[in-house]
Structures are given as structure tokens and as C-alpha cells.
Design a protein around this motif. Structure first.
Motif, PDB file in Angstrom:
ATOM      1  N   ALA A 125       1.050  -1.218  -0.047  1.00 45.26           N
ATOM      2  CA  ALA A 125      -0.121   0.108   0.054  1.00 45.26           C
ATOM      3  C   ALA A 125       0.939   1.299   0.195  1.00 45.26           C
ATOM      4  O   ALA A 125       0.522   2.092  -0.548  1.00 45.26           O
ATOM      5  N   VAL A 126       1.900   1.321   0.567  1.00 49.55           N
ATOM      6  CA  VAL A 126       2.847   2.519   0.574  1.00 49.55           C
ATOM      7  C   VAL A 126       3.289   2.772  -0.663  1.00 49.55           C
ATOM      8  O   VAL A 126       3.142   4.041  -1.169  1.00 49.55           O
ATOM      9  N   TRP A 127       3.751   1.813  -1.531  1.00 51.84           N
ATOM     10  CA  TRP A 127       4.108   1.883  -2.830  1.00 51.84           C
ATOM     11  C   TRP A 127       3.074   2.612  -3.777  1.00 51.84           C
ATOM     12  O   TRP A 127       3.025   3.390  -4.647  1.00 51.84           O
ATOM     13  N   ALA A 128       1.939   1.853  -3.815  1.00 56.12           N
ATOM     14  CA  ALA A 128       0.578   2.246  -4.408  1.00 56.12           C
ATOM     15  C   ALA A 128       0.153   3.518  -4.132  1.00 56.12           C
ATOM     16  O   ALA A 128       0.137   4.268  -5.172  1.00 56.12           O
ATOM     17  N   LEU A 129      -0.016   4.001  -2.926  1.00 60.51           N
ATOM     18  CA  LEU A 129      -0.140   5.315  -2.578  1.00 60.51           C
ATOM     19  C   LEU A 129       0.737   6.225  -3.033  1.00 60.51           C
ATOM     20  O   LEU A 129       0.415   7.508  -3.219  1.00 60.51           O
ATOM     21  N   THR A 130       1.916   6.220  -2.759  1.00 65.07           N
ATOM     22  CA  THR A 130       2.893   6.794  -3.260  1.00 65.07           C
ATOM     23  C   THR A 130       2.790   7.320  -4.556  1.00 65.07           C
ATOM     24  O   THR A 130       3.188   8.352  -5.170  1.00 65.07           O
ATOM     25  N   GLY A 131       2.551   6.207  -5.542  1.00 62.68           N
ATOM     26  CA  GLY A 131       2.659   6.176  -6.824  1.00 62.68           C
ATOM     27  C   GLY A 131       1.324   7.038  -7.324  1.00 62.68           C
ATOM     28  O   GLY A 131       1.575   7.959  -8.152  1.00 62.68           O
ATOM     29  N   LEU A 132       0.142   7.062  -6.544  1.00 59.41           N
ATOM     30  CA  LEU A 132      -0.939   7.782  -6.854  1.00 59.41           C
ATOM     31  C   LEU A 132      -0.558   9.222  -6.896  1.00 59.41           C
ATOM     32  O   LEU A 132      -1.099   9.875  -7.391  1.00 59.41           O
ATOM     33  N   SER A 133      -0.078   9.617  -5.465  1.00 59.74           N
ATOM     34  CA  SER A 133       0.216  10.972  -5.118  1.00 59.74           C
ATOM     35  C   SER A 133       1.295  11.531  -6.078  1.00 59.74           C
ATOM     36  O   SER A 133       1.169  12.665  -6.515  1.00 59.74           O
ATOM     37  N   ALA A 134       2.210  10.601  -6.468  1.00 56.33           N
ATOM     38  CA  ALA A 134       3.085  11.410  -7.697  1.00 56.33           C
ATOM     39  C   ALA A 134       2.478  11.660  -8.837  1.00 56.33           C
ATOM     40  O   ALA A 134       2.714  12.759  -9.407  1.00 56.33           O
ATOM     41  N   VAL A 135       1.464  10.717  -9.220  1.00 52.71           N
ATOM     42  CA  VAL A 135       0.701  11.117 -10.664  1.00 52.71           C
ATOM     43  C   VAL A 135      -0.120  12.353 -10.503  1.00 52.71           C
ATOM     44  O   VAL A 135      -0.050  13.022 -11.315  1.00 52.71           O
ATOM     45  N   LEU A 136      -0.874  12.154  -9.285  1.00 54.44           N
ATOM     46  CA  LEU A 136      -1.713  13.264  -9.185  1.00 54.44           C
ATOM     47  C   LEU A 136      -1.136  14.571  -9.038  1.00 54.44           C
ATOM     48  O   LEU A 136      -1.478  15.745  -9.567  1.00 54.44           O
ATOM     49  N   SER A 137      -0.115  14.807  -8.392  1.00 57.68           N
ATOM     50  CA  SER A 137       0.677  16.130  -8.198  1.00 57.68           C
ATOM     51  C   SER A 137       1.378  16.431  -9.794  1.00 57.68           C
ATOM     52  O   SER A 137       1.519  17.758  -9.606  1.00 57.68           O
ATOM     53  N   SER A 138       1.634  15.460 -10.317  1.00 55.40           N
ATOM     54  CA  SER A 138       2.474  16.021 -11.640  1.00 55.40           C
ATOM     55  C   SER A 138       1.509  16.244 -12.515  1.00 55.40           C
ATOM     56  O   SER A 138       1.824  17.063 -13.760  1.00 55.40           O
ATOM     57  N   MET A 139       0.045  15.767 -12.617  1.00 53.02           N
ATOM     58  CA  MET A 139      -0.831  16.371 -13.565  1.00 53.02           C
ATOM     59  C   MET A 139      -1.057  17.879 -13.411  1.00 53.02           C
ATOM     60  O   MET A 139      -1.769  18.554 -14.502  1.00 53.02           O
ATOM     61  N   ASP A 140      -0.812  18.385 -12.386  1.00 55.54           N
ATOM     62  CA  ASP A 140      -0.913  19.999 -12.483  1.00 55.54           C
ATOM     63  C   ASP A 140       0.280  20.828 -12.740  1.00 55.54           C
ATOM     64  O   ASP A 140       0.392  22.026 -12.367  1.00 55.54           O
ATOM     65  N   ALA A 141       1.150  20.137 -13.304  1.00 56.83           N
ATOM     66  CA  ALA A 141       2.503  20.515 -13.430  1.00 56.83           C
ATOM     67  C   ALA A 141       2.464  21.699 -14.766  1.00 56.83           C
ATOM     68  O   ALA A 141       1.766  21.373 -15.717  1.00 56.83           O
ATOM     69  N   ARG A 142       3.222  22.672 -14.697  1.00 57.18           N
ATOM     70  CA  ARG A 142       3.208  23.691 -15.650  1.00 57.18           C
ATOM     71  C   ARG A 142       4.189  23.628 -16.751  1.00 57.18           C
ATOM     72  O   ARG A 142       4.347  23.814 -17.760  1.00 57.18           O
ATOM     73  N   SER A 143       5.229  22.413 -16.424  1.00 55.32           N
ATOM     74  CA  SER A 143       6.392  22.237 -17.633  1.00 55.32           C
ATOM     75  C   SER A 143       6.917  20.595 -17.214  1.00 55.32           C
ATOM     76  O   SER A 143       6.557  20.169 -16.341  1.00 55.32           O
ATOM     77  N   LEU A 144       7.347  20.304 -18.297  1.00 51.92           N
ATOM     78  CA  LEU A 144       7.994  18.895 -18.169  1.00 51.92           C
ATOM     79  C   LEU A 144       8.847  18.570 -17.086  1.00 51.92           C
ATOM     80  O   LEU A 144       8.578  17.723 -16.388  1.00 51.92           O
TER      81      LEU A 144
END
Length: 408
Positions: A125-144
């Protein structure tokens, strides 16, 4: 007007109010001092109970993981405001729910590891939730580059947590999870660039040179037994002579008794390879049985007559010792071919070897296939136990003699 002049004017105009404010200021200072003292004691207690007892790598892991989790939480703050439209207290309460779930799962996984030596489903669960947090926070990024950074931060935190868990697991259980078959050390050993044991370079070189001598001697003996041509025999003897010269030059074989014995042991093992097919090792899953009757004959001790014949050994040099051993071995082989197992006193008398030395080598030689067969036949047919001290009886065509005991 300067601030000091204003303060002086205010005190002159309002002496009572200034006195009350001064009292309140002193009380506030005392309260602040007590609060700072309590905070200092709490921090000192925390450091003493939780930080000082931990290794430095664990503390650094917690600090780095906390920073990476903060970066991830900052990305979720922006995501909850820009994408989800949260604002005010609602945004403050809900933006970091994934990070809280990650920390909760990490604490549960550590508890499971301490109790069951495995992180279990909470570690996944640690790895799954960490991956979910990483994907969601990167979706609002303004650049690559910003997206890559927000993807990497939670994964770094999870990796540091995993390594901290592995170190603690190894500390508790004393073992690692797996052992890789392909490692740089094993690759170096396989290529011959490293040594698996802790031997020095000189010891490794000496062992290899002695092994070359033993293998060359075995090759020459096999060719002679097979009746090889003179050309092949000369080539084998030349190779043996060259290996012996190098061994004497680089290993000190002529003066080092330990290496001489090591060479003789290798030659003895190589020369008697065929004796392995006559061995009868015990079956490990069968019940233990008492020693068989023929083995009682082999384990019988020498009696007092032979002990009285033994004399203290006189010191001899290495060359004389090797010559005496070869002479004793030749005498032993000749008598075994005549179907007679000589006793240690006979070997000592005929070859000049001390009785103690003869007894030592006889105890090894009588375990060989031919000598063992003679001793076993004498015991099974006539009950004669080999003690190495029976009177000698000259062999004849119809008499089998073991230690001088006649067998019809």
C-alpha cells in the motif's frame, strides 16, 4: 518624533497605563521563558529517547523522506485548488489525505515487520499510494521538468522508507531477504580476477604450481600404464620435469615440509581415484547400525608386542623421509601382490622406517581395496583380527597370509 521619544512621552502622559503594560510585559516574558524551557526539555527528551538511540543513517533517512513527502504534499495542495476547486478550510483539511494514508501504511508496515518480519499488504500500500500521489501532483505541473520533479519526490520518499525497512529487518533477523546469484564479486571470481577465499597471492600461486606437478605426474603414470609410445612418454616426462622445476623454484618445495606433504596428498588422491568405486558410504536416511564384523578387524589396536618393538624416532631430513616413505610403499605393494599384509614391524625392519611412522602409514594403506579384501577374507574365513602384530608366514601358492596368519 523618534520611537524612544514617543515612548517617553506616552509614559509621562499615562503613568498608570504604562505601569500596567510593563507588568503584563514582564509576565509575558516569564511565561515565554517557561514555555521555551519546557520546549527545550521536551526536545532534549525526544532526542535522548528516539534520536540518540538510532543510527545516523536512520535519522538521515527520516529527514530526507520527510522533505520528499513535503514536496509531494505541496503538489497535492496545488492540485486540490486548481483541479478540484477546494478553497479555504476545506482545502486545508483535504489536500494531504494521500500523504496521511502513506504515513499510516508505513507505520503499520513497520509494526508488521517487527512482529512478523514482513511488511505485508501495508508495504504494498505504501508504494501504491506513493505512486498515486506522484501521478496526481504531476498532473498539475506547468512544464515537463516540474512534472518529472513531482513524480520523483514521492518515489524517493518511498525508496528511502524501503531501505530503512530493509536495514532494520536485517538488524532484527540477522539475514537478508535474498542473495543475488550475479554479483560483481562472483563475476570477478568467475573470470579469475579475484580469489574466493582469504588466501594470499603467494599461497594461491603455490597451490596451483603443486597441482600442476600432481596432474603432470598422473598423466605420465597413465601413459606408462597404457603402454604409450616413447615420444608421448618423453613429452609427458618433460612436462612433469618442467612443472617440478617451477614448483621447486617458486614454492620452496625442497625445504618446505608442509608443501611436500600437500603435494604427496594430491598425488595420493589422484593416483587412487579408481578406489572411489569400491567405497560403500552409509545411507543417511537408514537407521544407524553397529559396525560390521570386517570393520572390527580394521579398528583393532596394535598389541603390546609391537609397542615394545617401537623405538623413539631419530630426526631425519625431508629428503630422507620422502625416500623412506617411497621405499616402504614399494615394499607394501609388493607384499600385497603376494597376498600378504605385512605388519608395521616388518615394514620397519625391511625398509628402515621407524615403527611409529610405519604404523601410521600402514593404518592408511590397509584401507585400500586389495589390502582390505585380504583382511576381510582372513576375518570371515578364520576369525583372524588384524592387529598388525602377528608372526610373519612366508606366502605360498595355496596360502593367503594376513599379518602372518595362515589362511587355507
Amino acid at each position: 518624533m523618534p520611537p524612544l521619544d514617543q515612548l517617553t512621552a506616552f509614559v509621562s502622559a499615562n503613568p498608570v497605563g504604562a505601569a500596567i503594560l510593563g507588568v503584563f510585559a514582564l509576565v509575558a516574558i516569564f511565561i515565554a521563558l517557561f514555555a521555551l524551557r519546557a520546549l527545550y526539555r521536551a526536545c532534549a527528551r525526544f532526542v535522548r529517547d528516539y534520536v540518540a538511540v538510532r543510527p545516523a543513517e536512520d535519522i538521515l533517512t527520516i529527514v530526507a523522506a520527510s522533505i520528499a513527502t513535503g514536496v509531494s504534499a505541496q503538489g497535492m495542495w496545488r492540485f486540490s485548488g486548481d483541479v478540484l476547486g477546494f478553497d479555504g478550510p476545506l482545502r486545508l483539511l483535504l489536500f494531504a489525505f494521500i500523504e496521511v494514508a502513506v504515513i499510516t501504511s508505513a507505520v503499520r508496515a513497520r509494526r508488521n515487520m517487527r512482529e512478523n518480519y514482513s511488511a505485508g499488504i501495508d508495504g504494498i500500500a505504501v508504494w501504491a499510494l506513493t505512486g498515486l500521489s506522484a501521478v496526481l501532483s504531476s498532473m498539475d505541473a506547468r512544464s515537463l521538468p516540474e512534472a518529472l520533479f513531482r513524480l520523483a519526490a514521492p518515489l524517493v520518499a518511498a525508496w528511502l522508507w524501503e531501505r530503512g525497512m530493509a536495514i532494520e529487518r536485517h538488524r532484527i533477523t540477522g539475514r537478508q531477504r535474498i542473495h543475488w546469484r550475479l554479483t560483481p564479486e562472483r563475476a570477478m571470481v568467475r573470470l579469475g580476477l579475484a580469489e574466493a577465499s582469504d588466501r594470499t597471492a603467494s599461497e594461491v600461486d603455490a597451490h596451483r604450481r603443486l597441482t600442476r606437478v600432481a596432474l603432470a605426474a598422473k598423466r605420465a603414470r597413465a601413459l606408462r600404464a597404457a603402454g604409450a609410445s616413447d615420444r608421448r612418454m618423453r613429452a609427458a616426462l618433460t612436462k612433469l620435469d618442467r612443472a617440478m622445476d617451477q614448483a621447486v623454484e617458486h614454492t620452496g618445495l625442497a625445504i618446505d615440509q608442509a608443501r611436500q606433504e600437500a603435494l604427496l596428498s594430491q598425488i595420493g588422491a589422484l593416483y587412487n581415484t579408481t578406489a572411489l568405486i569400491d567405497l560403500h558410504p552409509p545411507v543417511p536416511w537408514e537407521p544407524e547400525e553397529p559396525p560390521a564384523a570386517p570393520m572390527l578387524a580394521l579398528m583393532a589396536p596394535d598389541d603390546e608386542d609391537e609397542r615394545r618393538e617401537s623405538k623413539p624416532e631419530t630426526p631425519v631430513d625431508t629428503l630422507q623421509r620422502a625416500t623412506m616413505i617411497r621405499t616402504a610403499r614399494a615394499y607394501w605393494d609388493a607384499q600385497i601382490e603376494n597376498k600378504w599384509v605385512p605388519r608395521a614391524a616388518d615394514i620397519a625392519r625391511e625398509t628402515g622406517v621407524p615403527v611409529d611412522t610405519a604404523r601410521e602409514y600402514r593404518s592408511l594403506w590397509k584401507l585400500e581395496a586389495k589390502a582390505h579384501a585380504l583382511i576381510e577374507a582372513a576375518y570371515l574365513e578364520h576369525g583372524i583380527v588384524d592387529t598388525g602384530s602377528f608372526p610373519a608366514v612366508p606366502p605360498s601358492d595355496r596360502i593367503l597370509s594376513v599379518n602372518g596368519a595362515s589362511v587355507s
